[in-house]
Scaffold this active site. Structure first.
Site, PDB file in Angstrom:
ATOM      1  N   VAL A 194       0.834  -1.204   0.000  1.00 40.47           N
ATOM      2  CA  VAL A 194       0.000   0.000   0.000  1.00 40.47           C
ATOM      3  C   VAL A 194       0.869   1.254   0.000  1.00 40.47           C
ATOM      4  O   VAL A 194       0.624   2.201  -0.756  1.00 40.47           O
ATOM      5  CB  VAL A 194      -0.970  -0.034   1.215  1.00 40.47           C
ATOM      6  CG1 VAL A 194      -1.672   1.296   1.400  1.00 40.47           C
ATOM      7  CG2 VAL A 194      -1.982  -1.160   1.038  1.00 40.47           C
ATOM      8  N   GLU A 252      -7.417   1.818   2.290  1.00 39.62           N
ATOM      9  CA  GLU A 252      -7.069   1.580   0.889  1.00 39.62           C
ATOM     10  C   GLU A 252      -7.802   0.332   0.394  1.00 39.62           C
ATOM     11  O   GLU A 252      -7.931  -0.631   1.119  1.00 39.62           O
ATOM     12  CB  GLU A 252      -5.542   1.398   0.802  1.00 39.62           C
ATOM     13  CG  GLU A 252      -5.021   1.219  -0.590  1.00 39.62           C
ATOM     14  CD  GLU A 252      -5.530   2.277  -1.547  1.00 39.62           C
ATOM     15  OE1 GLU A 252      -5.297   3.459  -1.314  1.00 39.62           O
ATOM     16  OE2 GLU A 252      -6.187   1.897  -2.545  1.00 39.62           O
ATOM     17  N   GLY A 272     -14.042 -22.132  -6.261  1.00 37.83           N
ATOM     18  CA  GLY A 272     -12.696 -22.700  -6.364  1.00 37.83           C
ATOM     19  C   GLY A 272     -12.191 -23.161  -5.021  1.00 37.83           C
ATOM     20  O   GLY A 272     -12.963 -23.491  -4.112  1.00 37.83           O
ATOM     21  N   GLY A 295      -7.197 -16.622  -0.468  1.00 39.29           N
ATOM     22  CA  GLY A 295      -5.954 -16.564   0.293  1.00 39.29           C
ATOM     23  C   GLY A 295      -5.459 -15.124   0.264  1.00 39.29           C
ATOM     24  O   GLY A 295      -6.241 -14.190   0.064  1.00 39.29           O
ATOM     25  N   CYS A 344      -4.735 -10.318   2.912  1.00 37.90           N
ATOM     26  CA  CYS A 344      -5.796  -9.419   3.387  1.00 37.90           C
ATOM     27  C   CYS A 344      -7.086 -10.127   3.780  1.00 37.90           C
ATOM     28  O   CYS A 344      -7.514 -10.018   4.928  1.00 37.90           O
ATOM     29  CB  CYS A 344      -6.084  -8.365   2.319  1.00 37.90           C
ATOM     30  SG  CYS A 344      -4.603  -7.469   1.872  1.00 37.90           S
TER      31      CYS A 344
HETATM   32  C1  UGA Z   1      -8.234  -7.636  -1.323  1.00 38.16           C
HETATM   33  C2  UGA Z   1      -9.398  -6.720  -1.724  1.00 38.16           C
HETATM   34  O1  UGA Z   1      -9.997  -7.202  -2.925  1.00 38.16           O
HETATM   35  C3  UGA Z   1      -8.919  -5.287  -1.928  1.00 38.16           C
HETATM   36  O2  UGA Z   1     -10.027  -4.429  -2.219  1.00 38.16           O
HETATM   37  C4  UGA Z   1      -8.224  -4.814  -0.639  1.00 38.16           C
HETATM   38  O3  UGA Z   1      -7.715  -3.489  -0.765  1.00 38.16           O
HETATM   39  C5  UGA Z   1      -7.070  -5.754  -0.322  1.00 38.16           C
HETATM   40  O4  UGA Z   1      -7.578  -7.097  -0.163  1.00 38.16           O
HETATM   41  C6  UGA Z   1      -6.444  -5.281   0.963  1.00 38.16           C
HETATM   42  O5  UGA Z   1      -7.120  -5.259   1.996  1.00 38.16           O
HETATM   43  O6  UGA Z   1      -5.289  -4.840   0.930  1.00 38.16           O
HETATM   44  P1  UGA Z   1      -6.253  -8.856  -2.653  1.00 38.16           P
HETATM   45  O7  UGA Z   1      -5.868  -9.481  -1.347  1.00 38.16           O
HETATM   46  O8  UGA Z   1      -5.195  -8.252  -3.511  1.00 38.16           O
HETATM   47  O9  UGA Z   1      -7.331  -7.688  -2.434  1.00 38.16           O
HETATM   48  O10 UGA Z   1      -6.962 -10.016  -3.510  1.00 38.16           O
HETATM   49  P2  UGA Z   1      -8.404 -10.282  -4.113  1.00 38.16           P
HETATM   50  O11 UGA Z   1      -8.416  -9.923  -5.541  1.00 38.16           O
HETATM   51  O12 UGA Z   1      -9.462  -9.723  -3.267  1.00 38.16           O
HETATM   52  O13 UGA Z   1      -8.447 -11.889  -4.004  1.00 38.16           O
HETATM   53  C7  UGA Z   1      -8.382 -12.519  -2.734  1.00 38.16           C
HETATM   54  C8  UGA Z   1      -8.529 -14.016  -2.873  1.00 38.16           C
HETATM   55  O14 UGA Z   1      -9.851 -14.380  -3.248  1.00 38.16           O
HETATM   56  C9  UGA Z   1      -7.606 -14.673  -3.910  1.00 38.16           C
HETATM   57  O15 UGA Z   1      -7.045 -15.843  -3.365  1.00 38.16           O
HETATM   58  C10 UGA Z   1      -8.533 -15.024  -5.055  1.00 38.16           C
HETATM   59  O16 UGA Z   1      -8.110 -16.130  -5.807  1.00 38.16           O
HETATM   60  C11 UGA Z   1      -9.818 -15.338  -4.295  1.00 38.16           C
HETATM   61  N1  UGA Z   1     -11.042 -15.200  -5.123  1.00 38.16           N
HETATM   62  C12 UGA Z   1     -11.381 -13.990  -5.638  1.00 38.16           C
HETATM   63  C13 UGA Z   1     -11.856 -16.308  -5.326  1.00 38.16           C
HETATM   64  O17 UGA Z   1     -11.573 -17.428  -4.841  1.00 38.16           O
HETATM   65  N2  UGA Z   1     -13.006 -16.161  -6.073  1.00 38.16           N
HETATM   66  C14 UGA Z   1     -13.358 -14.967  -6.617  1.00 38.16           C
HETATM   67  O18 UGA Z   1     -14.423 -14.888  -7.277  1.00 38.16           O
HETATM   68  C15 UGA Z   1     -12.525 -13.847  -6.394  1.00 38.16           C
END
Ligand code: UGA
Length: 449
Positions: free
Chosen positions: A11, A151, A253, A257, A260
């Site tokens: 961040v 953020e 799925g 993970g 966050c």
């Molecule tokens: C997440 C949030 O989406 C952000 O908005 C936030 O700012 C961030 O955490 C944070 O707090 O810093 P991030 O950890 O980068 O972002 O990842 P995501 O895109 O949210 O994905 C998280 C997990 O969910 C991944 O393992 C992804 O594979 C999984 N996921 C996501 C699923 O299993 N299914 C989905 O439909 C979407």
């Protein structure tokens, strides 16, 4: 404006580069000397596409400098962002040692009126605590506003997210105190929501908890779909067509993970518990997520009959594509399960392997240079990250290279018809059957003429 950002993690670094790009003079501070040295040379310390050119440009134009000198950063700036980590404690609560440590140091060097902005993800009530700490330290002649500004950027799309977020949330004790941040964000063309700090702090946790809830929800539906032979892709399509539900975060799925979602769901359960609020829903969200990993391993075990001495190729180490981050990645649990069942692991990930090497020694698992080396002579392939590369690989060749024909698709990314045609014993999450369109049905869009 003159801005200082404390912490060059995900961040902090993205905030620094993006605010510099918007024309501000940014000093980015971290106590990690090695990182600071690299960043001053324009070398990114995190993997994020699009970051390197922007970082270089900002450093070259002298809009952004990196330092280990906190005093210099604070004294030179009007706005100071705190973007240090809040790792989980044993009991799930957020550890605020870095936040409070940074705040005390900043307060010591306050040499005029300033705005301190908490960007780190912090429990509800932290802004109030920070306010008390600061007012105990600074000279009473200075006015220091303490704001909360969570953020919402995602790893892998961080720069785009920073500039194009759906909203900017500012938590302030009154509107007037928010004015420096409003100036900073004035040409961001994003919806700005000003709330009381306790709301802003809760918005951050509840946003991540809601996303996690969507994922666990769809995973539970996927498991039900499987029991009845409904096709999860069709179910999602039908669900997502309702604008109140929408399509995002409905990919079934192996579960979520990263650094966050898992951490923030746990922390919110603890935040609730601290005030005697039982969080039944979030506890279930967490349990469903843990079970998805177990379920995937069970599926592998059942399909193979016995994991002992079997060669299993894991495709995908990182917790999601376009990042090398393996924190809380499903791959870690699955690899541990395979190893404790005496199976052998070959791993390939386009960029996440180095980070994995600090968790699994090269004696424990075999790190492979590409997907084709990884699948060679394997009894089964397990997909844990939805990298484009895996979708685009030559699965006919993979079939020839493998010893067995089992593919467990933990991200539902491969084309089922194709996989079955190639002769794979293909398993995914939730049942996905040969496409109905081939049977003459499927989605038919009707238009009223
Ligand atoms: C997440 C949030 O989406 C952000 O908005 C936030 O700012 C961030 O955490 C944070 O707090 O810093 P991030 O950890 O980068 O972002 O990842 P995501 O895109 O949210 O994905 C998280 C997990 O969910 C991944 O393992 C992804 O594979 C999984 N996921 C996501 C699923 O299993 N299914 C989905 O439909 C979407």
């Amino acid at each position: 404006m003159k801005v200082c950002v404390i912490g060059v993690g995900y961040v902090g670094l993205i905030t620094s580069v993006c605010l510099a790009y918007k024309g501000n003079d940014v000093i980015s501070m971290d106590s990690d000397y090695d990182k600071i040295e690299k960043l001053n040379k324009g070398i990114p310390t995190i993997y994020e596409s699009d970051l390197e050119p922007l970082l270089n440009e900002m450093v070259e134009k002298e809009k952004l400098e990196f330092t280990t000198n906190l005093k210099y950063g604070v004294e030179s700036s009007d706005v100071v962002f705190v973007a240090v980590g809040t790792p989980p404690n044993e009991n799930g609560s957020a550890n605020l040692d870095y936040v409070f440590g940074a705040i005390r140091s900043i307060a010591k060097f306050v040499n005029g009126n300033k705005t301190i902005v908490i960007k780190s993800t912090v429990p509800v009530g932290t802004q109030k605590k920070v306010k008390r700490i600061v007012s105990d330290i600074i000279h009473p002649k200075y006015k220091v506003n303490i704001l909360s500004n969570p953020e919402f950027l995602r790893e892998g799309t961080a720069i785009n997210d920073f500039f194009n977020a759906d909203r900017i949330v500012i938590g302030a004790d009154n509107k007037n105190e928010a004015k420096m941040l409003l100036r900073l964000y004035k040409d961001f063309n994003q919806k700005i929501i000003i709330t009381r700090p306790e709301s802003s702090e809760l918005i951050k946790y509840s946003a991540n908890a809601f996303l996690a809830t969507k994922i666990s929800f769809i995973n539970e539906i996927a498991n039900i779909s499987e029991a009845y032979g409904s096709d999860i892709d069709e179910v999602v399509e039908g669900l997502a067509s309702d604008h109140r539900i929408n399509r995002s975060f409905l990919n079934a799925g192996v579960g979520y993970g990263g650094s966050c979602l898992p951490k923030d769901v746990k922390a919110l359960i603890k935040i609730a518990d601290d005030r005697n609020v039982r969080s039944e829903l979030l506890t279930s969200v967490e349990n469903v997520n843990k079970n998805q990993r177990k379920l995937l391993f069970k599926r592998l075990e059942l399909t193979l009959n016995d994991v002992t001495n079997k060669e299993i190729c894991i495709l995908g180490a990182s917790f999601k594509p376009n990042t090398d981050d393996v924190r809380e990645a499903p791959s870690i649990d699955i690899i541990n399960d395979i190893l404790s069942s005496h199976g052998k692991v070959k791993l390939y990930d386009p960029i996440g392997m180095n980070n994995m090497k600090s968790l699994f020694h090269a004696k424990e698992i075999e790190y492979c240079k590409d997907i084709y080396t990884a699948v060679t002579a394997c009894d089964a392939v397990v997909i844990l990250t939805e990298w484009e590369e895996f979708k685009e690989s030559n699965w006919k060749l993979i079939k020839d290279l493998m010893k067995g024909n089992i593919v467990i698709d933990g991200r539902n990314v491969l084309n089922i018809d194709n996989m079955l045609d190639l002769g794979f014993n293909y398993k995914c999450i939730g049942s996905r059957v040969q496409k109905m369109s081939e049977l003459g049905t499927g989605v038919i869009e009707t238009k009223i003429m």
